[in-house]
Design an enzyme around this catalytic site. Structure first.
Site, mmCIF file in Angstrom:
data_model
loop_
_atom_site.group_PDB
_atom_site.id
_atom_site.type_symbol
_atom_site.label_atom_id
_atom_site.label_comp_id
_atom_site.label_asym_id
_atom_site.label_seq_id
_atom_site.Cartn_x
_atom_site.Cartn_y
_atom_site.Cartn_z
ATOM 1 N N GLU A 35 -3.710 -48.388 17.326
ATOM 2 C CA GLU A 35 -3.107 -47.924 18.430
ATOM 3 C C GLU A 35 -2.226 -48.659 19.299
ATOM 4 O O GLU A 35 -1.197 -48.584 19.042
ATOM 5 C CB GLU A 35 -3.430 -46.404 19.312
ATOM 6 C CG GLU A 35 -4.090 -45.423 18.796
ATOM 7 C CD GLU A 35 -3.791 -44.799 18.250
ATOM 8 O OE1 GLU A 35 -2.131 -44.617 18.228
ATOM 9 O OE2 GLU A 35 -3.576 -43.411 17.390
ATOM 10 N N ASP A 52 4.409 -42.077 23.158
ATOM 11 C CA ASP A 52 2.835 -42.465 23.024
ATOM 12 C C ASP A 52 2.868 -43.377 24.111
ATOM 13 O O ASP A 52 3.686 -44.535 24.086
ATOM 14 C CB ASP A 52 2.547 -42.608 21.321
ATOM 15 C CG ASP A 52 2.361 -41.495 21.058
ATOM 16 O OD1 ASP A 52 2.419 -40.627 21.280
ATOM 17 O OD2 ASP A 52 2.452 -42.080 19.790
#
EC number: 3.2.1.17
Length: 129
Positions: A35, A52
């Site tokens: 991520e 995000d």
């Protein structure tokens, strides 16, 4: 802050992620690798206008408030900025809320694509935990 692999594993373990909802520590370290590359300051903009944030790339449409995402829910009840801190306590707290939501770690696309079904124990191998 960019964490070392074992440093992150130790912090996540201390914060209770090992086997949280049945997901071993290696799953969480693997998710963070793909991520954010272990970087707490990672941010990525999505096509829907949400962003995000942080080491686990937590999304502003559902989980945190960044003041600029239309229709945001802020389920974790936090400003997204806290997810960018060197201290991952708030990110872990919110991640626990996310993984409890029904889809488990499938909520993280990178986990689903790159960690799920693999030998995630390699992510904590050689770490003193």
């Amino acid at each position: 802050k960019v964490y070392e692999r074992c440093e992150l594993a130790a912090a996540m373990k201390r914060l209770g992620l090992d086997n949280y909802r049945g997901y071993s520590l290696g799953n969480w370290v693997c998710a963070a690798k793909y991520e954010s590359n272990f970087n707490t300051q990672a941010t990525n903009r999505n096509t829907d206008g949400s962003t995000d944030y942080g080491i686990l790339e937590i999304n502003s449409r559902w989980w945190c408030n960044d003041g600029k995402t239309p229709g945001a829910k802020n389920v974790c009840g936090i400003p997204c900025s806290v997810l960018l801190r060197s201290d991952i306590t708030e990110a872990v707290k919110c991640a626990k809320r996310i993984v409890s939501d029904g889809n488990g770690m499938n909520a993280w696309v990178a986990w689903r694509n790159r960690c799920k079904g693999t030998d995630v124990s390699r992510w904590i191998r050689g770490c003193r935990l």
